[in-house]
Design an enzyme around this catalytic site. Sequence first.
Site, PDB file in Angstrom:
ATOM      1  N   HIS A   1      -3.025  23.568  -2.944  1.00 37.44           N
ATOM      2  CA  HIS A   1      -3.343  24.966  -3.235  1.00 37.44           C
ATOM      3  C   HIS A   1      -4.847  25.213  -3.233  1.00 37.44           C
ATOM      4  O   HIS A   1      -5.313  26.236  -2.730  1.00 37.44           O
ATOM      5  CB  HIS A   1      -2.715  25.400  -4.560  1.00 37.44           C
ATOM      6  CG  HIS A   1      -2.877  24.435  -5.697  1.00 37.44           C
ATOM      7  ND1 HIS A   1      -2.921  23.066  -5.551  1.00 37.44           N
ATOM      8  CD2 HIS A   1      -3.013  24.655  -7.038  1.00 37.44           C
ATOM      9  CE1 HIS A   1      -3.063  22.488  -6.735  1.00 37.44           C
ATOM     10  NE2 HIS A   1      -3.132  23.430  -7.645  1.00 37.44           N
ATOM     11  N   TYR A   2      -5.599  24.248  -3.760  1.00 33.36           N
ATOM     12  CA  TYR A   2      -7.066  24.377  -3.777  1.00 33.36           C
ATOM     13  C   TYR A   2      -7.639  24.282  -2.370  1.00 33.36           C
ATOM     14  O   TYR A   2      -8.439  25.128  -1.948  1.00 33.36           O
ATOM     15  CB  TYR A   2      -7.658  23.283  -4.666  1.00 33.36           C
ATOM     16  CG  TYR A   2      -9.169  23.205  -4.625  1.00 33.36           C
ATOM     17  CD1 TYR A   2      -9.951  24.118  -5.331  1.00 33.36           C
ATOM     18  CD2 TYR A   2      -9.813  22.214  -3.892  1.00 33.36           C
ATOM     19  CE1 TYR A   2     -11.334  24.054  -5.310  1.00 33.36           C
ATOM     20  CE2 TYR A   2     -11.193  22.144  -3.860  1.00 33.36           C
ATOM     21  CZ  TYR A   2     -11.957  23.051  -4.573  1.00 33.36           C
ATOM     22  OH  TYR A   2     -13.326  22.983  -4.536  1.00 33.36           O
ATOM     23  N   THR A   3      -7.226  23.259  -1.622  1.00 32.31           N
ATOM     24  CA  THR A   3      -7.788  23.085  -0.280  1.00 32.31           C
ATOM     25  C   THR A   3      -7.365  24.212   0.651  1.00 32.31           C
ATOM     26  O   THR A   3      -8.101  24.561   1.581  1.00 32.31           O
ATOM     27  CB  THR A   3      -7.391  21.729   0.320  1.00 32.31           C
ATOM     28  OG1 THR A   3      -5.961  21.610   0.354  1.00 32.31           O
ATOM     29  CG2 THR A   3      -7.966  20.584  -0.504  1.00 32.31           C
TER      30      THR A   3
ATOM     31  N   THR B   1      -7.217  27.329  -0.187  1.00 31.90           N
ATOM     32  CA  THR B   1      -8.185  28.405  -0.413  1.00 31.90           C
ATOM     33  C   THR B   1      -9.494  28.121   0.304  1.00 31.90           C
ATOM     34  O   THR B   1     -10.101  29.023   0.898  1.00 31.90           O
ATOM     35  CB  THR B   1      -8.464  28.617  -1.911  1.00 31.90           C
ATOM     36  OG1 THR B   1      -9.141  27.482  -2.477  1.00 31.90           O
ATOM     37  CG2 THR B   1      -7.187  28.884  -2.681  1.00 31.90           C
TER      38      THR B   1
END
Length: 256
Positions: A158-160, A162
């Site tokens: 989810h972070y990567t 973004t």
Amino acid sequence: MSQAEELRARRVALVTGGGAGIGEATCLRLAREGHAVGVLGRDPANIGAVAQAIVEAGGAAVAVTADVADRGQVDAALATVRRTLGPVTILVNNAGIEDFTPFAEVGEDLWDRLMAVNLKGVYHVTQAVLPDMLAAHWGRIVNLTALGAQSGAANMVHYTATKGGVVAMTRSLAVELGAQGVTVNNVSPGFVLTPMAQRAIDGGLFPVPPEQIVAAYPIPRVGRPEEVAAAIAFFASEDAGYVTGQTLGVNGGCFT
């Protein structure tokens, strides 16, 4: 020239997530280079301390509180920066949050929150600041992405995602805005020792020990926020006027 006129004659930078880590180092670096700095963040104490340090060193700064996921807060903060320092022609989109959760366990609320801050926040702040740059026919936008957006990272889908979105957004903005005097570039940190990284270390959130991660780098150590700020300052400078749509990795030589 009055003091107010002198302030408005300087280039004005806005740094999101400016209260700690890379954001703090960037605010201090840009101030040393003669820019007035809007220090934007969610913690009034942190951003206030950074702005005070700039002023005490002879620079110009204002601290403004906002969550970049909230356009109303962004607009209000930007109005204060413009009123106090002048139009913004340097923007550093540094604000971000991270999370370590296996993909199968990422709930929709968590996914949406990271997207709202890390990707939509870049949209909010950039769109709000852009009229100042277009009016000046000069602008520098520097976005912070992450090594994981290029290499992948376990428990951080989810972070990567973004940060990969920020890379694509940067390239398209560079194409759209280049003829209007505005450059748009990315700085992609590797393992940099920030308060956010320290919390992850202390919480044992990395899937492998941090020492093992950096041992594989050609420069086998963690990075310093000041080293990332130096790359940001280059992209924000006159010297980078013919550089746009690029990603500069500050990552100890970790190749992907």
